[in-house]
Write an enzyme that holds these catalytic residues in place. Sequence first.
Site, short mmCIF file in Angstrom:
data_model
loop_
_atom_site.label_atom_id
_atom_site.label_comp_id
_atom_site.label_asym_id
_atom_site.label_seq_id
_atom_site.Cartn_x
_atom_site.Cartn_y
_atom_site.Cartn_z
N ASP A 1 0.84 -1.20 0.00
CA ASP A 1 0.00 0.00 0.00
C ASP A 1 0.87 1.25 0.00
O ASP A 1 1.63 1.48 0.94
CB ASP A 1 -0.90 -0.03 1.24
CG ASP A 1 -1.86 1.15 1.30
OD1 ASP A 1 -1.97 1.89 0.30
OD2 ASP A 1 -2.51 1.32 2.34
N ASP B 1 -2.51 6.43 -6.09
CA ASP B 1 -2.70 5.54 -4.95
C ASP B 1 -2.84 4.10 -5.41
O ASP B 1 -3.55 3.81 -6.38
CB ASP B 1 -3.96 5.99 -4.19
CG ASP B 1 -4.18 5.22 -2.90
OD1 ASP B 1 -3.18 4.88 -2.24
OD2 ASP B 1 -5.34 4.97 -2.55
#
Length: 479
Positions: free
Chosen positions: A159, A357
Site C-alpha cells: 500500500d 494511490d
Amino acid sequence: MATSISLVGLSCFLLSLCLVCSLKEGYAFEELIESYAESYLTHNFEISSLFASSICNHSTKANERESTFRVVDKYGPCFQPSLHRSVVPPSLTDIIRSDRARIYSIQARLSSNSGCRDHIVEPNSLRIPVIDGSAFNTLSYLVTVGLGTPKKDLSLVFDTGSRLTWTQCEPCRSCYNQSEPRFDRDDSDSYVSIPRTDPVCAYVQRPVDPPHPVKSCSYEISYGDGSYSVGFFSKETLTMSATEKINSFLFGCGTDNKGKFGLEAGMLGLNQEDASIVVQTAQKYKKIFSYCLPSSASSTGHLTFGSQTPAPANIKYTKLVAQKSPFYGLDLIGIGLGGKKLNILESIFTTPGTIIDSGAVFTYLPRDAYTTFRDAFREAMSAYPRVTGPSASIETCYDFSKSSSVTVPEISFFFKDGTVVGIPGKYGLIEYSSTQSCLGFQESYAGDKYSIIGNSVQRTMEVVYDVAGQRVGFAPNGC
C-alpha cells in the site's frame, strides 16, 4: 453510358482535388488527418479479456526478472488449492464504500503533511511479483515476503498510502483468519524487541491501552474503515529474495487485529514516512520502487525495489509533488479521451491537487471534471447498451453480452510539465458481472476535491516511484 460514367468519375476527382487544395491553403492537410485520427484514438479488445479467466496466466516479464518470487491470487486460478478458503468476492458497492473510507482518511492527513527528498544514487534492484487480491473487501494487491529466521513466508497487502509494515503475531489476543499460519516471534532467532525508550519508537503511534509488557515499544495503526492493528514495534530479518535480506527491519508484530481484512497476513507500507519499507531501505535501494499491477485476477505482476537496468521501455516521467507527502502527489492539469484533452479548467485539478494511490480502486475527479469526462465517455461508448449499475453512485455501466469485442477510447492524463500518459480504455472499466462492466471513475466526495488516480487504471502499467529524484514514471506493457 460509358462516357457518362467517365464524366461522373472525372467530376468527383476534380471535386476531391479542389477540396484538398482548399484545405492546404488553410492549414496542412496532414495535420487535419492527424488531428482526426487523434480525436478518435481507440483500443479494441476481445470481451473475454475484460474478465478474469479460469486459467493462470503468469507474467512473462515478471518471470524473466531476477530475484523473483512466484505470487498468485489466493482466490484465482493461480492459487494453491491446499491453501484455499471460500470467501465471497466484494461487490462494486462494497468497493465504493471501502474506497470512500480510504479517501476520507487520506484527506484528513493531507493538510499538515510535508516531505523531504534524498539525492539520487544508482541502487541495486530487487523484484517481487504481485498478484491481484480482488476477492478481498477492497481490490488490494499482495506480495509474499519472508520474515524471521528461519524465514516464514507471509502474504501482505502492499500500500503506497500506508506507513507501517505489520503482520499478525502469536500469541494473539484477537486475530482475524488468514491463509498462512501466524508469525510466532518465539520461533525466530532474529526477532528483537524494541524498548519503549528507543528513539525509533517515535516512528509509530502508541496505543492508549498498550499491550504488555509496557516497557516494550507498542504501536497502533488504524484505517479509514475502522480496521486496526495493535501490537509491538519490533525488529526482524526481512527476506526479499533468495539473495536479498534486510536485517533489523522495523515492523509491527500485531497481537490485536480487527477489521475488514481478507486472508492476508498484514500490510507492507510503501509511503514516505520513517517506518515505511521505502525509507528503511533507502541506503540500499535509494528510495526507488516500482510496481506493475496485473490485468486481472488470473494474471500476475511484480513489485520492484531499486532501479532497473535497462530502464522500462518508453517510460515517461512527471514531477512528484513534495507537498503531498507522505502520499505521492502529481501535477495533473487535465484528462482526455481518444487522444484529445477535454475542455476542463486546469484549476479544477491544480487547486486541490492529485494523489496516485495503489489502494483506491476507482479514480476520483472533482465534480466538473468528472461530469465532463463521464459525458464524453458515454458519447464515445454509445454503440453499447447502458445498464443500471449496482448503486446510484455507479451510474455508467455497459452490457457486452451481445458483442465479441469492444472498442474503448484511450484515456489520457495530462501533467503540468507536458507529460501525457495514455491508458488503454480497457482499464477504465471495472467488472460488474460476467458480461457487464462499469466506468471506473467516480466524483470526488463532498469536502474532498482531490483527484485520486486509483489502481484500476494503473493495471499493466509499470509505475516507477523515484522518490529521491522527485519523479514518477509510467511505462506501458509492464506485465
